[in-house]
Structure formats: structure tokens, C-alpha cells
Design a protein around this motif. Structure first.
Motif, PDB file in Angstrom:
ATOM      1  N   ILE A 702      17.057  66.157  33.946  1.00  0.00           N
ATOM      2  CA  ILE A 702      15.757  65.775  34.506  1.00  0.00           C
ATOM      3  C   ILE A 702      15.935  64.434  35.205  1.00  0.00           C
ATOM      4  O   ILE A 702      16.298  63.441  34.573  1.00  0.00           O
ATOM      5  CB  ILE A 702      14.681  65.672  33.406  1.00  0.00           C
ATOM      6  CG1 ILE A 702      14.536  67.028  32.701  1.00  0.00           C
ATOM      7  CG2 ILE A 702      13.351  65.214  33.987  1.00  0.00           C
ATOM      8  CD1 ILE A 702      13.654  66.992  31.469  1.00  0.00           C
ATOM      9  N   LEU A 703      15.723  64.422  36.517  1.00  0.00           N
ATOM     10  CA  LEU A 703      15.898  63.200  37.290  1.00  0.00           C
ATOM     11  C   LEU A 703      14.654  62.327  37.210  1.00  0.00           C
ATOM     12  O   LEU A 703      13.544  62.835  37.017  1.00  0.00           O
ATOM     13  CB  LEU A 703      16.160  63.549  38.758  1.00  0.00           C
ATOM     14  CG  LEU A 703      17.419  64.364  39.040  1.00  0.00           C
ATOM     15  CD1 LEU A 703      17.426  64.808  40.497  1.00  0.00           C
ATOM     16  CD2 LEU A 703      18.658  63.545  38.707  1.00  0.00           C
ATOM     17  N   GLU A 704      14.855  61.038  37.400  1.00  0.00           N
ATOM     18  CA  GLU A 704      13.689  60.144  37.441  1.00  0.00           C
ATOM     19  C   GLU A 704      12.744  60.558  38.559  1.00  0.00           C
ATOM     20  O   GLU A 704      11.531  60.392  38.458  1.00  0.00           O
ATOM     21  CB  GLU A 704      14.160  58.697  37.625  1.00  0.00           C
ATOM     22  CG  GLU A 704      14.736  58.133  36.339  1.00  0.00           C
ATOM     23  CD  GLU A 704      15.272  56.724  36.503  1.00  0.00           C
ATOM     24  OE1 GLU A 704      14.835  56.033  37.445  1.00  0.00           O
ATOM     25  OE2 GLU A 704      16.123  56.336  35.675  1.00  0.00           O
ATOM     26  N   GLU A 705      13.319  61.109  39.603  1.00  0.00           N
ATOM     27  CA  GLU A 705      12.478  61.577  40.697  1.00  0.00           C
ATOM     28  C   GLU A 705      11.549  62.698  40.217  1.00  0.00           C
ATOM     29  O   GLU A 705      10.377  62.760  40.608  1.00  0.00           O
ATOM     30  CB  GLU A 705      13.368  62.070  41.838  1.00  0.00           C
ATOM     31  CG  GLU A 705      12.569  62.324  43.088  1.00  0.00           C
ATOM     32  CD  GLU A 705      13.388  62.941  44.207  1.00  0.00           C
ATOM     33  OE1 GLU A 705      14.620  62.922  44.106  1.00  0.00           O
ATOM     34  OE2 GLU A 705      12.763  63.449  45.142  1.00  0.00           O
ATOM     35  N   ASP A 706      12.078  63.583  39.367  1.00  0.00           N
ATOM     36  CA  ASP A 706      11.235  64.647  38.806  1.00  0.00           C
ATOM     37  C   ASP A 706      10.145  64.048  37.930  1.00  0.00           C
ATOM     38  O   ASP A 706       8.997  64.495  37.940  1.00  0.00           O
ATOM     39  CB  ASP A 706      12.085  65.623  37.986  1.00  0.00           C
ATOM     40  CG  ASP A 706      13.190  66.271  38.818  1.00  0.00           C
ATOM     41  OD1 ASP A 706      12.898  66.632  39.974  1.00  0.00           O
ATOM     42  OD2 ASP A 706      14.314  66.398  38.303  1.00  0.00           O
TER      43      ASP A 706
END
Lengths: 768, 69
Positions: A702-706
Motif C-alpha cells: 500500500i503506497l502513501e499515494e494510495d
């Protein structure tokens, strides 16, 4: 993969070849299994092994002249196994354990003239095959020459046992029956086929009088007449030769009665060659353990110890080194069979999908294999086939392919001539992972190259497309490569300087028309930057990446650079063309996350020292596995005052994402005085994430962007859950194919993240 | 097909509707398969809660199973 390809591949793996002893044995006794059973004190198990192959274990187990012994691999490191004494020990202490089945009567009357061991074997084998056999001897008992042996060599019970076995399979024994000329002529007429045991009855009349039998089938000139046994060509009597001939004749007679070829496909009968390879490096020499009392033979403890010297010859050379093959408990032959079966499934569960996607495609096994078994190419082309037929599961590659799209997107990609130049002689291509792992080093390397090479050094940021190639996504890979070519053409086809061995391998294999070299070879040809540099306190283990396996020039230049920098490096146990993958290759760590971690630990564990890598993924994966490791560029371009590169943490997927985007913004602003495209609204959302939560999100891809997208959506729409006890909020958002759930709380200037998880199943309100 | 229930009492409440969640039947889909399961849902706006234990447990298991079909 079709069946022919499967067979060809299977034949290249030699793990199932016979060990040297079994191949040398005229009747192919499974000596390895026999020794293994004895070594674990399973004497009955050992007897079972003998019973399965030997016609009369009570006899052969005591008398075999062991032609296998000179072939015993143990002989190269000590003495060959005392197979004869061990067989004697085994049959002396056990009763028959296995009774081989007797096939139903198939007709065909067979006579065996002479009841020596060869005749006995032929009669027994024929009876087992369902061919009624009659054993005829002028003597008053069976056994021939064996009857004259002293009881301490062959006890009377052994022959009694043989009589019982023959009777048990329905062999008719006619003793004291004349085999004079008239009788022989008469008997030949009564039977469909006849075998003559030449050791027991010598030369008989008629068809048996003259002429040597065919060595392969033991057939004589007259149809249906066969002969064997007796002294060998060396004039010696060999017990195992009697058995071999009897067995060979029985098989010939069976073929004769079936009216099929007597000679086709018999090359594996009798002593034969084997392709087996067993490496004995590292096995301690061990001398034979003789029985303390030779007259009594082995005690159980002595037998166990002697059998325990068996090396249990096999190949497994690739499996010994490969974390992937060990994980799935396969060797290439069984692996490719599983893959073939998986591809053949029409309806049902394709259990091997994960296995196929977990190979790092590193090719180490192919270099190790005596027959160059191409495991990587099999796995990769299978993935391509799975994609083409719509059977590729989405989850193993989605994340890496999205990551690749991001690197190729406007947010990250860049292509510019050197400031102040309108043409480029060179084009520096750091690759997506170095840009993600160490953007500072990209900037410094570019400054150095553009300051020290003439003719203009352009810069290109992007991804070479290898994740698509690894994922079997040929269309995406081709599209990426085409885009890349077009961009290089637009830059005037400069010579590419690739920092990453993966990029280099892709360009060399799939764009051979482009001029490409490696950053390391270029740096090795330049005068290195001056100034005080940081040095590690002790020598470092130099970790070659798996993708540099066939890049000798790269590996040489890297070592040369280390020497010039005064960096003391040692070679790990496995490196160079045998280097392991760090777990990123082939997208292994996405298909099987724990295996990816294992791979990194194995690679790091090839040396106890701190590491030095020159592949950004190796650097980060080894760091993520908790091993201190630096990148070679750290020691080339970092100043003495900079933080210790060995302590640099793994940036994780989010860090790499962010680094790539920021690198482009920073370079555009500082070198070309350009502003970047505006970032999306959610990019500005400030997050506070504790290290353990960041690690959890990273492991869950899970990316910080997500995270930002989820929060932006929740806060904008007001659709979230709230926990009355903690005040935390819980919201979900599905940007493309994955639904992300984030638990967070609002703080003064932003959001504190507490948890995150995801699923691919779609809820009713979600559209994509 | 019988409905599996993953509905468990939860403290999470719908912020928009300011109401506790209640068990309700929900159709979830993946790779052309549709399942009716019981989950905790906001009776006002239909917000569906997928708790962490379900997402990383049974749901993941079923996803993998369907991917290999």
C-alpha cells in the motif's frame, strides 16, 4: 509448451538418472536405496530393495561378484562401499519381504535346459510373466555349480529357498532327466521356446551345438532357441552374469512369444552408462569399515556404519543453491512436469500458478546445470503463455506493473540534452530503481558524467520495461521498448550509459541496434572525482546482481573501480556468473513475499561481512533483510561527512515512488529551469506514519499515494466510519483494481495513519 | 447458494448517517464470480465495512482460489 518440448526439457535434467552403482549393476539393483535403508538401521527395508530386483536374493545376496564396486563414487574419496558384505549381512538376517506378482497365464510353453543360476533365473522370470516354464536338468537337484559351494559360503537353506520360490511361481522342475541328443531334439518339438543354461549343461545337440548367441537377445540361429550363462569372455565365472543372462533370455523369449522385435530398445539392459553427475567437493573421505570378525561378517552396528558411508549419489547441484527450487521441493525435471500439467488444466484449480510466478528468472541454475537446463526461460515463457490464454492471475504482477507505469508516466519520465547543448553524444540512463533508491546519487553521477565526458551527456529517466518482460506481458513490454527506442532516436541515437544491469541486459538483448554501455565501464575509463571520501571500516562483500551474470565487462570494471577507490572487497561464496538474485528478479517478491525475503537473506548470507552492491534493488532488498549494505556509487560520490551508506534504510515502495517523482522535479528545476506538471490534489495531504505502520503498509503493497487517495476521497465525500472510542476514522477507496482501507485520525496539520489493508474483491458500490 | 455471514458486532459507526452498522446481505464480485455474504452495513447509506481480519483472511483466500481457477 507441447509434449515434445516437455520431453526434450525433461531429458536435460539428470537428477533421475541412475546412480553409478545401479547403472553398472547388470540387473540394476537400487544400491543407493539399499544403503540408505541399512544406514537408518532398516535391514528389512534393505531386504525389500533386494527382493524387488534380485531373482534369488538368498543366493545372489551371498555370492554377487559386485561389478558395481569399481564405479562407486565413494571410491574417489576413500574406499568403495563393501556392497557384497552388506548384501550378505542383509540376506543372512532377513526373510523374504516382497513377493513380486505373478501375471495370469498367457500361454506359450517354455523349456529351460540346465538348472544352474542362469536357467533358474530364466525359468523364474518367465513364470512371473505368466509363461509356464519347465526347468529340466540331468542332475538330481537344481543349482548346477552352486551345489558344490561350501555351506559357509552358500548354506543349504539358500537353495532350498530357491526351490520354494520356483514352486511358488509354478515352475515345473524335472530333475534326473536326460538331455542327450535324442531327448533335446524331442523336447524342442514339444516347446514353443527353449533356453539353454550353458553353465549347467554345456553344449547340447541340435541348435545348441554350435554358434554363439546374439549378445543382445541371446537368440541362436534357430527360431525360439536361446542360450546363455557359463564363463565370461574373460574365462571367469561370474554369478551376476548368470543372473543377467537368465533375465535377458526370459525377456527375449517373452518378446519372441509376443512376436515383437528381439532387439529394439534394449540398451538399458545390463551394465550401462549413466549421465549422472555427483559433485564430491566438501565430502570428507572415509575408509571402508571392515567387520571385526570377517568369518562372522558384519554386526548390525558395523553394517550401519559402512552403509552410512554411501554418498547417496544424485545431482541436485542447482537445487543446492537455489532458494526457489528448494522452497517448492522440485528439481528441474519435476518442475517442468508440474508446469506442463498446470498448463494442461482446462477446468479446475491451477495449483502451480504461484510456483511459476515465484521463480526469480535469474538463471543461476542454468549456469550450474551440466546440461544448461533453462528453468528461467521455461517459467518466463510459461507466464507469457498464461497471459496469452487469459490464465494469468492478476495479483502477482499488478503492483509491479503499476509501479512500472508510474515510472513511465509524466510524473517521473524525463528526456533532455545536457543544459547548454542541443545534441547528446551520450545518454545517462540511471534506471527506475536507482532513481527510487538513491536520487542524490543519480544527480551526482549525472553531474560527474556531464562534467567529464565531451559531446554532451543527455539524461533519460524511465523504466526499461523489464517488469513487463518478467510478467509475461509481451505487448506491454514491446510497447515500452518501442517508446524507448523512439525517444532515443529523438535524442539523436546517443550511446546509452546504463547504471542498472537489468536495463543493460534488456537493451542488449532486445535493442541490439542501440549503442549501449554500462556506467561502470564508463567510470572506470575516467579519472575519478577527487576529494576526501568516506571509507568502510572493514572489507565489504561485493554482491554481483543476478542480471550481471553475463556482463563480464561490468563485473571487471566494478572491481577495478573498487581497487581505484581503495575499497577493500571480498568475493562472497557465490558471485560472478553464479550470483544469487536478491528476490526482486522475475518479480519473485510479489508472487511469493516470504520467498523474496528468504532470497535476500541467502544472498546476503553468502558472506558474513557487510555488503557492497551495485544494483539498487540488491542494495535495498539486502538492507530490507536487515543487512548493512552500501551502493558502490555511495563510495564514489558521497562525501566523508555524509551519513554512513551502510546504514541507509530501505526506502520501501512508497519512498521509491516519491523519490522518482521528486528527482524529476528537482532536476527540471535545477538544471533546466523548468517547472514540473502539477501534482494531483491528494499529493499535498500531509501524513504522519510511524515506522512500524509504514513497514506494514509497505509489506501490504500500500503506497502513501494510495493512503492519500483514500483520505482525500473520504474527507471530500464525508463517507467514512468513525470509532466512538478512539475517534479514528476508517475509509476505503478503489483507484483501480484494489480496494484500500485506511484507519486514520485527524491531527493538527494532517492525518495520523494507524492501519491499512486491502482486498481485490469488489463491493457493490464500487465501479472499477 | 447459502449466504456466509461475516457480520460481527463492531464499534465502527457511519459518520455521515451517524448510525451503528447492522448485518445485511451484500453481493461481492471477483473475476466473474459473485458471492452473497452477510457483512456489517450502514442501514442509512449502505456503506459496507470489510474488517481487516476478513480482508487479509478468508477474502484473500477466496481471491487466490478464484485467480487459480
Amino acid at each position: 509448451m507441447d509434449q515434445l518440448q516437455l520431453r526434450e526439457l525433461e531429458a536435460r535434467c539428470i537428477q533421475e538418472e541412475q546412480p553409478f552403482c545401479t547403472a553398472a549393476c547388470p540387473i540394476h539393483v537400487d544400491v543407493r536405496a539399499f544403503m540408505a535403508a541399512l544406514a537408518r538401521d532398516d535391514v528389512r527395508g534393505a531386504r525389500k530393495v533386494l527382493d524387488r530386483t534380485m531373482p534369488f536374493p538368498e543366493i545372489l545376496g551371498r555370492l554377487c561378484d559386485a561389478p558395481c564396486r569399481p564405479f562407486c563414487k565413494r571410491g574417489e574419496i576413500g574406499d568403495p562401499l563393501a556392497i557384497g558384505s552388506l548384501e550378505r549381512f542383509c540376506v543372512s538376517r532377513t526373510q523374504a519381504m516382497v513377493k513380486l506378482p505373478k501375471l495370469p497365464n498367457k500361454g506359450g510353453k517354455v523349456a529351460v535346459f540346465g538348472a544352474g543360476l542362469s536357467g533358474m533365473t530364466a525359468a523364474l522370470d518367465l513364470a512371473r510373466k505368466g509363461r509356464p516354464a519347465t526347468l529340466i536338468t540331468p542332475d538330481d537337484d537344481i543349482g548346477g555349480r552352486l551345489r558344490s559351494l561350501p555351506a559357509e559360503i552358500l548354506p543349504g537353506e539358500a537353495l532350498a529357498q530357491a526351490r520354494t520360490i520356483l514352486a511358488g511361481y509354478g515352475v515345473t522342475v524335472m530333475t534326473a532327466t536326460s538331455l542327450d541328443d535324442a531327448a533335446v531334439t524331442n523336447l524342442i518339438d514339444q516347446y514353443d521356446a527353449v533356453y539353454c543354461d550353458r553353465d549347467a549343461v554345456g553344449a547340447l545337440a541340435g541348435p545348441f551345438a554350435a554358434g554363439e548367441p546374439d549378445p543382445l537377445s541371446l537368440a541362436l540361429a534357430q527360431d525360439g532357441c536361446f542360450a546363455g550363462g557359463g564363463l565370461g569372455t574373460d574365462g571367469n565365472y561370474s554369478v551376476i552374469k548368470q543372473v543377467e543372462d537368465g533375465r535377458r533370455a526370459a525377456l527375449s523369449i517373452e518378446r519372441f512369444l509376443q512376436k515383437v522385435s528381439l532387439t529394439a530398445q534394449r540398451d538399458k539392459e545390463g551394465s550401462c552408462a549413466t549421465r549422472m553427475v555427483t559433485v564430491i567437493d566438501g565430502i570428507a573421505p572415509a575408509a571402508e569399515i571392515p567387520p571385526v570378525d570377517p568369518a562372522q561378517g558384519y554386526t548390525p552396528a558395523e553394517a550401519r556404519a559402512e552403509a552410512g558411508r554411501c554418498i547417496l549419489c544424485e545431482c541436485m547441484e542447482c537445487v543446492k543453491q537455489c532458494v526457489y527450487l528448494r522452497e517448492y521441493k522440485e528439481y528441474p525435471k519435476t518442475l517442468v512436469r508440474r508446469i506442463y500439467n498446470n498448463l494442461a488444466i482446462v477446468q479446475g484449480t491451477r495449483n502451480a500458478n504461484k510456483m511459476i510466478n515465484a521463480c526469480s528468472l535469474c538463471g543461476q541454475c542454468t549456469v550450474i546445470c551440466p546440461h544448461d537446463f533453462p528453468v528461467a526461460e521455461v517459467c518466463r515463457s510459461t507466464r507469457q503463455e498464461m497471459v496469452a490464454t487469459g490464465h494469468m492471475p492478476p495479483s502477482p504482477h499488478d503492483f509491479a506493473l503499476e509501479d512500472m507505469r508510474f515510472s513511465q508516466s509524466e510524473a517521473c519520465r524525463l528526456s533532455r540534452h545536457q543544459p547548454g547543448h542541443d545534441a547528446s553524444r551520450f545518454l545517462f540512463y540511471p534506471g527506475c530503481q536507482l532513481a527510487g533508491s538513491a536520487p542524490d546519487l543519480v544527480v551526482r553521477a549525472y553531474e560527474f558524467l556531464s562534467g567529464n565526458l565531451t559531446g554532451g551527456v543527455g539524461l533519460m529517466l524511465g523504466c526499461c520495461g523489464i517488469p513487463a518482460h518478467w510478467a509475461g506481458q509481451q505487448a506491454l513490454f514491446a510497447e515500452t521498448l518501442d517508446g524507448f527506442r523512439a525517444e532515443v532516436a529523438q535524442m539523436g541515437r546517443p550511446t546509452l550509459i546504463a547504471a542498472c544491469s537489468s536495463c543493460l541486459s534488456v537493451f542488449r538483448e532486445f535493442a541490439p541496434d542501440l549503442a549501449v554501455t554500462s556506467l561502470w565501464e564508463v567510470l572506470d575509463g575516467l579519472e575519478l572525482p577527487a576529494g576526501e571520501r568516506r571509507r568502510p571500516e572493514a572489507a565489504l562483500a561485493l554482491h554481483d546482481p543476478c542480471t550481471a551474470r553475463y556482463q563480464d565487462g561490468v563485473r571487471t570494471s566494478v572491481r577495478s573501480l573498487c581497487a581505484k577507490l581503495g575499497l577493500a572487497v571480498v568475493e562472497p561464496a557465490l558471485g560472478g556468473e553464479l550470483a544469487d538474485c536478491c528476490g526482486y528478479g522475475g518479480l519473485m517478491q510479489f508472487a511469493n513475499q516470504p520467498l523474496g525475503t528468504k532470497a535476500a537473506l541467502v544472498k546476503a548470507g553468502r558472506s558474513r561481512r557487510d555488503g557492497l552492491a551495485y544494483c539498487a534493488m540488491c542494495r535495498d532488498n539486502l538492507a530490507a533483510a536487515g543487512r548493512p549494505v552500501a551502493h558502490l556509487l555511495d563510495y564514489l560520490f558521497a562525501a566523508a561527512a555524509d551519513p554512513d551508506p551502510l546504514a541507509r534504510a530501505n526506502p520501501g515502495f512508497s519512498g521509491r515512488h516519491e523519490n522518482r517523482a521528486r528527482l524529476k522535479e528537482r532536476l527540471l528545476a535545477s538544471l533546466w529551469q523548468e517547472t514540473s506538471v502539477a501534482r494531483p490534489a491528494h499529493a499535498a495531504i500531509p501524513l504522519l506514519i510511524a515506522p512500524e505502520v509504514a513497514a506494514l503498509l509497505d509489506s501490504r503493497l500500500i503506497l502513501e499515494e494510495d493512503v492519500r487517495k483514500v483520505i482525500e476521497h473520504a474527507e471530500r465525500s464525508g463517507r467514512y466510519l468513525i470509532h466512538p472510542g478512539t475517534g479514528h476514522r476508517l475509509a476505503s477507496f478503489r483507484p483501480v483494481r484494489v480496494t484500500y482501507w485506511i484507519e486514520y485520525e485527524t491531527i493538527d496539520r494532517g492525518f495520523r495513519i494507524h492501519n491499512g489493508y486491502s482486498h481485490r474483491m469488489r463491493l457493490p458500490e464500487e465501479t472499477p | 447458494m447459502s449466504t456466509f455471514s461475516f457480520a460481527e458486532a463492531t464499534a465502527w459507526q457511519c459518520a455521515g448517517c451517524n448510525r451503528p452498522l447492522e448485518p445485511a446481505e451484500v453481493k461481492v464480485t471477483y473475476l466473474n464470480s459473485v458471492f452473497t455474504v452477510e457483512l456489517m452495513v450502514c442501514p442509512g447509506c449502505g456503506f459496507v465495512l470489510v474488517p481487516e481480519s476478513l480482508a487479509v483472511g478468508k477474502m484473500l483466500e477466496v481471491e487466490q482460489l478464484l485467480e487459480d481457477k
